[in-house]
Design a protein around this motif. Sequence first.
Motif, mmCIF file in Angstrom:
data_model
loop_
_atom_site.group_PDB
_atom_site.id
_atom_site.type_symbol
_atom_site.label_atom_id
_atom_site.label_comp_id
_atom_site.label_asym_id
_atom_site.label_seq_id
_atom_site.Cartn_x
_atom_site.Cartn_y
_atom_site.Cartn_z
ATOM 1 N N SER A 25 -0.933 1.069 -8.975
ATOM 2 C CA SER A 25 -1.181 2.471 -9.293
ATOM 3 C C SER A 25 -1.476 2.660 -10.774
ATOM 4 N N PHE A 34 0.828 -1.207 0.000
ATOM 5 C CA PHE A 34 0.000 0.000 0.000
ATOM 6 C C PHE A 34 0.863 1.258 0.000
ATOM 7 N N SER A 80 2.317 1.856 -3.471
ATOM 8 C CA SER A 80 1.298 2.398 -4.370
ATOM 9 C C SER A 80 1.056 3.872 -4.090
ATOM 10 N N MET A 81 1.069 4.232 -2.812
ATOM 11 C CA MET A 81 0.832 5.624 -2.420
ATOM 12 C C MET A 81 1.980 6.528 -2.870
ATOM 13 N N ASN A 122 -4.660 5.230 -0.084
ATOM 14 C CA ASN A 122 -3.680 4.275 0.432
ATOM 15 C C ASN A 122 -3.215 4.635 1.833
ATOM 16 N N ARG A 140 -5.344 8.698 -5.256
ATOM 17 C CA ARG A 140 -5.082 7.434 -4.562
ATOM 18 C C ARG A 140 -4.122 7.577 -3.381
ATOM 19 N N GLY A 167 2.905 -2.797 -5.777
ATOM 20 C CA GLY A 167 2.246 -1.532 -5.435
ATOM 21 C C GLY A 167 2.320 -0.533 -6.570
ATOM 22 N N TYR A 191 -11.473 -1.132 0.634
ATOM 23 C CA TYR A 191 -10.286 -1.951 0.868
ATOM 24 C C TYR A 191 -10.241 -2.467 2.309
ATOM 25 N N SER A 247 -11.223 3.624 0.235
ATOM 26 C CA SER A 247 -10.514 3.219 1.452
ATOM 27 C C SER A 247 -11.411 2.330 2.310
#
Length: 430
Positions: A138, A81, A84-85, A379, A375, A134, A258, A255
Motif C-alpha cells: 500500500s 491482498f 493491503s486493502m 484489492n 486501492r 500487504g 493483477y 484489478s
Amino acid sequence: MNVFWLSFCFLSVVCILLYYSSGKGVQSQDDREFFLFQQTYLCVYLLAVGADWLQGPYVYVLYESYGMTSYQINLLFGVGFGSSMLSGTFIGIFADQYGRRLNCVVFAFLYIGSCITKHFPHFSILLVGRVLGGMATSILFSAFESWAVCEHNKRGFTELQLGLIFSKATFFNSVISIAAGYVAQVVADIYGYVAPFDVSIIFLVVLIVCILKLWNENYGDSNSNSTVSFATAGKVILNDKKVFLLGIIQSLFESAMYVFVLKWTPLLTPKTLIDNSAIPHGIIFSSFMLSVMIGSFLFTYLTNKFRIENFMRFVLFIASFSMLTPVLIPQIKVCVLLSFFGFEICVGIFWPSFATMRGHFVPEKVRSTIMNIFRIPLNLIVLLVLLQDFSTETTFFLCTFSLLSACIAQHVLYKLTNHHHHPEPHNECV
C-alpha cells in the motif's frame, strides 16, 4: 528458436531502437535542478521496486517447499491482498499527516519484517509476513508517488517534466524487474529459495539510508486528525467528478492487470507453440517487461502530440480487446501471446499517464489518503476473483468487461476536461 525466444529478441530490438531514437527528445535540456531532482527520486524509487521484484519469483515455490497445500497458499495470497486493502486507508492518512518520507521508511521496515518471516516454515508466521507485505505494498504504490508530486510542484517544474519522471520510472522499473528476476534465480540456485528475500533485505537497508540522506520531508495536511483527513478525502472523491473517475478507472484497470498476472500461465502452459515441453516462464516474463518499456516510450511520444485524457481512451480500448483474444480464440496460442504483449504495452502507457493525471487532479493535502482509497476496490476485486473458481475464459471475459468499463469512464473524463486547460497543480504540501 521457438516463438518465445523470437518474441523476446524482437521486443529487445524494438526497445533498443526506441531508446536511442527518443533519448535526445525526452531529456530536459538545460534544467540541471530538474535533472538532479529526477535522479534523486529515481534512485530511491528503483531501490524500492527492486526489493519488491526480487521477492516475486520465489514466493509461491518457497511456500510449496515448506509443504503448504494449494489451499494454504491461496489463503496466504488472499491475506496479502486483504491486508493491503484494509490497511491502505490509515496508511495513506499516516503519510499525509506525518510525512511521506517517514512513510517510505516505514515501508522498508515492514518489508524487511515480511522477508524475515520467510525463513520460518510455519503457516502462522508466514501469515504475519503476508500481512506486513500487504501493508508495505500500500505504501509502495502511494507514498513514493505522493512525495515526488509534492516536491515537483513545490519546485515549479512543468507538466511535461512530471510525465517524463513517471515515464522514466516505468521504463527503469521494467529494467529492474528483469535484472531482479535473474538475480533472484542465481541466488536461489546457489543458496536456496529463501535467498532472494535476504537480498531484498539488503536493498531495503540501502533504501532507508538513501531516503534519509537524499529526501527532505513533505506533508499533505499535517494539522488534521485521521477522522478529518478521511472525511476530507471522501468529500473530494464524491464531489470532484474527475477524481472519482480517476479512482474508478484505476481500480478497474489495475484489478484486471493483477488478475492477468495470476492467470496468464494456464493459457500458455497446456500446449506450447512448438511441442509439449514446459514454457520458458522467465523469457515470457522478460518479454512482458520489454513490452512495458515500449509502452513507456510510447507515452513520451503521445504526450508530445496529444492530451493524456484523450489518448488514454484508445489505450484502454486496445487493452480490453487484448483481454478478449483469449476468450475468442484461446486455442491459437500465437494470437494469445501477441495479445498479452499488446496488453503489457498498454500497461507501460497507463502507469505514467495516471501518475501524471493524479498529480494534477488529486488535492495535495490528502493525496496519499485518496490514492490508498482507490486501492480498496482494486484489492477487493482481485480478492473476490482469487477466491472464486472461475474458468480461465470466464476470468478473461471479466477482465475484458472491466477494461471496457474503464474505457467508458475515461471517455467521460475526457469530456469533462475537454475544451479546458489543466488546472494549476494542487500545491498545498509543506
